[in-house]
Enzyme design. Structure first.
Site, PDB file in Angstrom:
ATOM      1  N   GLU A 152     -47.306 -48.063 -85.575  1.00 53.63           N
ATOM      2  CA  GLU A 152     -47.259 -49.516 -85.780  1.00 53.63           C
ATOM      3  C   GLU A 152     -47.498 -49.892 -87.238  1.00 53.63           C
ATOM      4  O   GLU A 152     -48.559 -49.600 -87.787  1.00 53.63           O
ATOM      5  CB  GLU A 152     -48.325 -50.198 -84.896  1.00 53.63           C
ATOM      6  CG  GLU A 152     -48.351 -51.703 -85.073  1.00 53.63           C
ATOM      7  CD  GLU A 152     -49.280 -52.416 -84.095  1.00 53.63           C
ATOM      8  OE1 GLU A 152     -50.044 -51.745 -83.381  1.00 53.63           O
ATOM      9  OE2 GLU A 152     -49.223 -53.656 -84.053  1.00 53.63           O
ATOM     10  N   GLU A 246     -50.296 -59.279 -77.389  1.00 51.13           N
ATOM     11  CA  GLU A 246     -51.566 -58.824 -77.969  1.00 51.13           C
ATOM     12  C   GLU A 246     -52.145 -60.041 -78.687  1.00 51.13           C
ATOM     13  O   GLU A 246     -51.869 -60.272 -79.854  1.00 51.13           O
ATOM     14  CB  GLU A 246     -51.295 -57.670 -78.937  1.00 51.13           C
ATOM     15  CG  GLU A 246     -52.552 -57.042 -79.467  1.00 51.13           C
ATOM     16  CD  GLU A 246     -52.262 -56.002 -80.538  1.00 51.13           C
ATOM     17  OE1 GLU A 246     -52.929 -54.961 -80.556  1.00 51.13           O
ATOM     18  OE2 GLU A 246     -51.368 -56.221 -81.375  1.00 51.13           O
TER      19      GLU A 246
END
Ligand SMILES: [Mn+2]
Length: 268
Positions: A152, A246
Site C-alpha cells: 500500500e 477504512e
C-alpha cells in the site's frame, strides 16, 4: 463490467475474550448495512483465534476481505525498515504470522505501515534495497501459503517511502516479487496522486485491493472525493476485488456504515 464487493475494516485487538463478542456485534451491523465482508486489523496475529474468527464471519454472513498489519508498527513499533536488525527481524517474523493467519482465513495481507520509515542514517537507497529484499522473501512465503500480499502506498505525512501507485509498482518490480499487488487507498491517493482516474488507469492491472475513505478519513460521502469516477475507473481497468471502507466512524459507527453503503453500493 465486474462486480465489486464491499467490506469495512474493523480492529481485533488485545487478549480479552470479549473482543470477539464486540466484533460479532459490529460484523452483524455491517451485514445489516449490506456489506459483503470485513477486513480485520489485528494487533497480535499469533494470538488470533482462527476458528473463532471463521465462526463469527459465518454467523454474521460476511467474508474476510483482508488482514491489516499496521498495529505492528503503531502499537508495538516494529517495522521492516527499522535501523535495528532485531526490530526488522521481529517485524519480519510478525509479517510471516500474518501471512499464516491470512492463509488460514483465506484472506490477503496488507503491507502498509508495517513497512515503517527509513532514517536519515540509513538513507533512501539502502531502504529501497532492504525493502525490496524482504518483500521478495515474504512473497515466496506467501506463495507457498497461497496468500495475496498487497503493498500500500501511504501519504508523505505518515511514511517516507512509496507514496503513489507508480512508486509501489516500481518497488514490486525491483523486488522481483511479481505476485505482490498494489493496494489503492483513496485517502492517500487524494494527497499524492495528480488524478485518481489517471493513476488507476496507469496501474489498474496491478491493483489487488482497495481502501475507501473520503478526504478526511470519514465515510465516503462525508468529504469531496468523487467515488463515482474512482469506482468506474476501477471497473473499467478490470478490477474485480474488494473495496474496503477504512474510515473513522463519525458521528457514530451505525451512521458511518449507513453513509458508506448509501454512497458506494449503487456504484459497485
Ligand atoms: Mn489504507
Amino acid at each position: 463490467m465486474s462486480k465489486l464487493k464491499l467490506a469495512v475494516a474493523f480492529p481485533l485487538v488485545g487478549k480479552s475474550e470479549f473482543k470477539y463478542e464486540g466484533l460479532l456485534r459490529r460484523m452483524k451491523r455491517a451485514a445489516r448495512n449490506q456489506f459483503d465482508g470485513v477486513e480485520l486489523h489485528i494487533d497480535q496475529p499469533r494470538n488470533a483465534d482462527t476458528k473463532r474468527i471463521k465462526n463469527l464471519a459465518r454467523t454474521a454472513k460476511l467474508e474476510i476481505a483482508a488482514i491489516g498489519t499496521g498495529m505492528t508498527y503503531t502499537k508495538y513499533g516494529l517495522s521492516l525498515l527499522d535501523d535495528r536488525i532485531e526490530i526488522r527481524r521481529a517485524a519480519y517474523e510478525t509479517t510471516r504470522q500474518y501471512i499464516k493467519l491470512g492463509s488460514e482465513l483465506g484472506a490477503g495481507v496488507v503491507l502498509a505501515l508495517i513497512r515503517g520509515r527509513y532514517s536519515a542514517r540509513s538513507g533512501r537507497a539502502k531502504a529501497e534495497e532492504r525493502l525490496s529484499r524482504v518483500l521478495r522473501v515474504l512473497a515466496l512465503y506467501a506463495e507457498t501459503r497461497k496468500v495475496s500480499l498487497f503493498l500500500e502506498p501511504i501519504n508523505r505525512y505518515e511514511l517516507n517511502l512509496i507514496h503513489t501507485l507508480t512508486e509501489a509498482t516500481e518497488m514490486i518490480k525491483k523486488s522481483g516479487a511479481s505476485g505482490i499487488r498494489i493496494l489503492a487507498d483513496t485517502f492517500h491517493m487524494n494527497i499524492e496522486e495528480s488524478s485518481f482516474v489517471k493513476a488507476i488507469r496507469a496501474s489498474g492491472r496491478h491493483i489487488g485491493h482497495v481502501h475507501l475513505a473520503d478526504c478526511n478519513r470519514g465515510a465516503p460521502g462525508q468529504g469531496h472525493i468523487d467515488f463515482r469516477g474512482i469506482l468506474n475507473a476501477l471497473k473499467a481497468s478490470g478490477y474485480a476485488g474488494w473495496v474496503s471502507a477504512e474510515i473513522v466512524f463519525k458521528p457514530d459507527e451505525a451512521r458511518a456504515l449507513a453513509q458508506t453503503s448509501r454512497t458506494v453500493r449503487p456504484l459497485l
